[in-house]
Design a protein around this motif. Structure first.
Motif, mmCIF file in Angstrom:
data_model
loop_
_atom_site.group_PDB
_atom_site.id
_atom_site.type_symbol
_atom_site.label_atom_id
_atom_site.label_comp_id
_atom_site.label_asym_id
_atom_site.label_seq_id
_atom_site.Cartn_x
_atom_site.Cartn_y
_atom_site.Cartn_z
ATOM 1 N N ASP A 196 11.554 0.472 14.297
ATOM 2 C CA ASP A 196 10.673 -0.630 13.929
ATOM 3 C C ASP A 196 9.700 -0.153 12.859
ATOM 4 O OD1 ASP A 196 9.285 -3.288 14.437
ATOM 5 O OD2 ASP A 196 7.678 -1.895 14.962
ATOM 6 N N ILE A 197 9.671 -0.843 11.737
ATOM 7 C CA ILE A 197 8.840 -0.415 10.604
ATOM 8 C C ILE A 197 7.984 -1.582 10.129
ATOM 9 C CG2 ILE A 197 8.825 0.501 8.258
ATOM 10 C CD1 ILE A 197 11.593 1.701 8.800
ATOM 11 N N ASP A 198 6.695 -1.350 10.090
ATOM 12 C CA ASP A 198 5.795 -2.284 9.417
ATOM 13 C C ASP A 198 5.516 -1.705 8.039
ATOM 14 O OD1 ASP A 198 3.573 -3.856 8.527
ATOM 15 O OD2 ASP A 198 3.166 -4.387 10.616
ATOM 16 N N LEU A 199 5.685 -2.508 7.003
ATOM 17 C CA LEU A 199 5.501 -1.999 5.651
ATOM 18 C C LEU A 199 4.063 -1.562 5.399
ATOM 19 C CD1 LEU A 199 7.777 -4.382 3.552
ATOM 20 C CD2 LEU A 199 8.360 -2.249 4.722
ATOM 21 N N ASP A 200 3.123 -2.030 6.222
ATOM 22 C CA ASP A 200 1.744 -1.564 6.046
ATOM 23 C C ASP A 200 1.556 -0.117 6.513
ATOM 24 O OD1 ASP A 200 1.364 -1.562 8.832
ATOM 25 O OD2 ASP A 200 0.064 -3.313 8.847
ATOM 26 N N PHE A 201 2.577 0.461 7.116
ATOM 27 C CA PHE A 201 2.558 1.887 7.441
ATOM 28 C C PHE A 201 2.337 2.723 6.181
ATOM 29 C CE2 PHE A 201 5.189 5.807 7.609
ATOM 30 C CZ PHE A 201 4.537 6.490 8.608
ATOM 31 N N PHE A 202 2.872 2.251 5.063
ATOM 32 C CA PHE A 202 2.838 3.013 3.818
ATOM 33 C C PHE A 202 1.594 2.741 2.990
ATOM 34 C CE2 PHE A 202 7.191 2.215 5.142
ATOM 35 C CZ PHE A 202 7.700 3.506 5.183
ATOM 36 N N ARG A 328 6.890 -7.373 7.088
ATOM 37 C CA ARG A 328 6.282 -7.264 5.765
ATOM 38 C C ARG A 328 4.750 -7.243 5.855
ATOM 39 N NH1 ARG A 328 8.652 -9.261 1.165
ATOM 40 N NH2 ARG A 328 7.015 -10.806 0.890
ATOM 41 N N SER A 329 4.178 -8.082 6.700
ATOM 42 C CA SER A 329 2.729 -8.123 6.967
ATOM 43 C C SER A 329 1.896 -8.315 5.707
ATOM 44 C CB SER A 329 2.279 -6.842 7.697
ATOM 45 O OG SER A 329 2.886 -6.742 8.957
ATOM 46 N N THR A 330 2.383 -9.157 4.815
ATOM 47 C CA THR A 330 1.614 -9.418 3.595
ATOM 48 C C THR A 330 0.874 -10.750 3.652
ATOM 49 O OG1 THR A 330 1.739 -9.361 1.188
ATOM 50 C CG2 THR A 330 3.505 -10.512 2.312
ATOM 51 N N ASP A 331 1.415 -11.745 4.350
ATOM 52 C CA ASP A 331 0.723 -13.029 4.456
ATOM 53 C C ASP A 331 -0.609 -12.887 5.174
ATOM 54 O OD1 ASP A 331 2.751 -14.272 3.125
ATOM 55 O OD2 ASP A 331 3.560 -15.364 4.853
ATOM 56 N N ASP A 332 -0.689 -11.966 6.131
ATOM 57 C CA ASP A 332 -1.950 -11.764 6.866
ATOM 58 C C ASP A 332 -2.862 -10.745 6.179
ATOM 59 O OD1 ASP A 332 -0.660 -9.373 7.496
ATOM 60 O OD2 ASP A 332 -0.101 -10.030 9.509
ATOM 61 N N GLY A 333 -2.429 -10.228 5.032
ATOM 62 C CA GLY A 333 -3.314 -9.402 4.224
ATOM 63 C C GLY A 333 -3.283 -7.918 4.497
ATOM 64 N N TYR A 334 -2.399 -7.443 5.367
ATOM 65 C CA TYR A 334 -2.392 -6.019 5.705
ATOM 66 C C TYR A 334 -1.598 -5.186 4.699
ATOM 67 C CZ TYR A 334 -4.576 -7.344 10.083
ATOM 68 O OH TYR A 334 -5.448 -7.846 11.009
ATOM 69 N N THR A 335 -0.398 -5.623 4.341
ATOM 70 C CA THR A 335 0.318 -4.951 3.262
ATOM 71 C C THR A 335 -0.109 -5.584 1.947
ATOM 72 O OG1 THR A 335 2.234 -4.651 4.727
ATOM 73 C CG2 THR A 335 2.571 -4.283 2.376
ATOM 74 N N GLY A 341 6.665 -5.774 -2.469
ATOM 75 C CA GLY A 341 8.016 -5.772 -3.029
ATOM 76 C C GLY A 341 8.512 -4.360 -3.296
ATOM 77 N N PHE A 342 7.644 -3.529 -3.879
ATOM 78 C CA PHE A 342 7.982 -2.136 -4.155
ATOM 79 C C PHE A 342 8.299 -1.380 -2.863
ATOM 80 C CE2 PHE A 342 6.563 2.288 -4.503
ATOM 81 C CZ PHE A 342 7.248 2.736 -5.620
ATOM 82 N N ILE A 343 7.440 -1.553 -1.852
ATOM 83 C CA ILE A 343 7.641 -0.842 -0.583
ATOM 84 C C ILE A 343 8.930 -1.296 0.089
ATOM 85 C CG2 ILE A 343 6.705 -0.409 1.717
ATOM 86 C CD1 ILE A 343 3.899 -0.798 0.509
ATOM 87 N N GLN A 344 9.134 -2.619 0.155
ATOM 88 C CA GLN A 344 10.315 -3.143 0.855
ATOM 89 C C GLN A 344 11.603 -2.650 0.202
ATOM 90 O OE1 GLN A 344 10.179 -7.278 2.038
ATOM 91 N NE2 GLN A 344 12.363 -7.541 1.660
#
Length: 368
Positions: A196-202, A328-335, A341-344
């Motif tokens: 399980d990976i959240d892109l906000d990890f990076f 992806r966690s971008t709509d909630d502002g974390y990523t 796009g680059f991370i994914q």
């Protein structure tokens, strides 16, 4: 029950890319229902800037009702209901060193039903749970499910130690094992695991600091800081948690009654934001509650280095995950939106390299 059921195998590893992190749970449950995952005994390996180990505000028995559960869970509380339901046998949280909600180490995590309220509570008295008022002593809970929780921390500019196969052959845990060694041994002994990976990890932002200057947010964080003064006894832990709950209620009331500047003179510039209707009392209280979340916008080089480390870590494992879930966690502002796009792309490229392009990638979000 499920141990006697022959499990099915997908021809390729399914990858579910969702927007919000809790949206991955239905995919996991469907994999259990379709007999690709066992009913019990699955290890969750969770790469994330946040633990996501809070508890939803539902009755414990509602964890067995998927309709109620899926409607209630959110990005921070989707994992432990699956522990209470018996599906997950261990959790391994990989985090960067700038994520400090739970310190690196090995823990025993219990999740049960509170005898009085019927709500979910945990027996793990770490600050992360105490500050959210989620701790209860074991004797106050029924139907407690206990699993190992391993927290592993690493940095983008230092190598995460790989575990030699000679050491991994000793399945029993050594008291001198590092958290990463404990994690690898857990996975060596596991037949089924989820990556399980959240892109906000990076790279992660704390969107709750946006309305404030750095000075304002620093003081807001000070106001809401959790002070653990317990001496380690069950009674002291409970009292510390109760005192923090009283403090939070008092802060909320002070915002509503416009008394925060009187009680805390340094908060007068924050109070002015409310008076000028720049921010509501509910929003500023919420920002205070979320002020301890990590905020670290990584450079492209940091992101690339961390992805390379992640690839090395996955590559040392003896068997593949049953499935991969990505948030992806971008709509909630974390990523950060300008980095997602680059991370994914680079995370999916990394996974294809590790698993020899044997992936079935499913886009489960609206690409607007």
């Amino acid at each position: 029950m499920a141990e006697n059921v022959k499990l099915r195998r997908w021809p390729k590893i399914p990858v579910y890319v969702c927007e919000d992190h809790h949206e991955v749970l239905p995919h996991i449950y469907r994999a259990i229902g379709s007999r690709h995952l066992p009913f019990t005994g699955t290890v969750l390996v969770h790469f994330d800037a946040h633990p996501d180990l809070l508890l939803p505000d539902i009755l414990a028995d509602d964890c067995y009702n998927k309709e109620i559960l899926f409607e209630t869970i959110s990005i921070g509380d989707w994992i432990l209901p699956a522990v209470y339901a018996g599906h997950l046998s261990a959790i391994i949280w990989y985090k960067m060193d700038w994520a400090s909600q739970i310190h690196a180490g090995s823990y025993t995590l219990g999740v049960g039903r509170h005898k009085t309220s019927g709500k979910l509570r945990t027996t793990l008295a770490e600050d992360y749970f105490l500050s959210e008022l989620l701790y209860s002593p074991h004797e106050d809970l029924d139907n407690v499910h206990t699993i190992p929780l391993v927290v592993v921390s690493f940095s983008s500019n230092s190598e995460l130690d790989l575990v030699p196969s000679t050491k991994r052959a000793r399945i029993e845990n050594d008291k001198n094992d590092s958290p990463n060694e404990k994690a690898i041994k857990l996975l060596d002994g596991a037949q089924h695991w989820i990556l399980d990976i959240d892109l906000d990890f990076f790279s992660t932002a704390n969107p709750f600091c946006d309305p404030f200057t750095e000075e304002q947010f620093t003081f807001l964080k000070h106001l809401y800081h959790f002070n653990n003064n317990s001496n380690g006894s069950e009674k002291e832990k409970q009292q510390t948690q109760d005192n923090h709950g009283i403090k939070l209620d008092s802060l909320k009331e002070s915002w509503i009654k416009n008394k925060i500047g009187i009680e805390h003179p340094r908060a007068r510039n924050l109070e002015e934001l409310v008076n000028k209707q720049c921010i509501s009392t509910n929003k500023i209280h919420l920002c205070g509650l979320m002020s301890d979340l990590p905020h670290h916008i990584s450079s492209e080089q940091e992101i690339t280095d961390t992805i390379k480390q992640t690839q090395k870590w996955i590559g040392q494992l003896p068997h593949q995950p049953v499935m991969v879930t990505i948030a992806r966690s971008t709509d909630d502002g974390y990523t950060p939106g300008d980095q997602v796009g680059f991370i994914q792309k680079h995370v999916l490229d990394m996974l294809n390299n590790v698993f020899d392009n044997q992936l079935d990638v499913n886009q489960c979000y609206l690409d607007i």
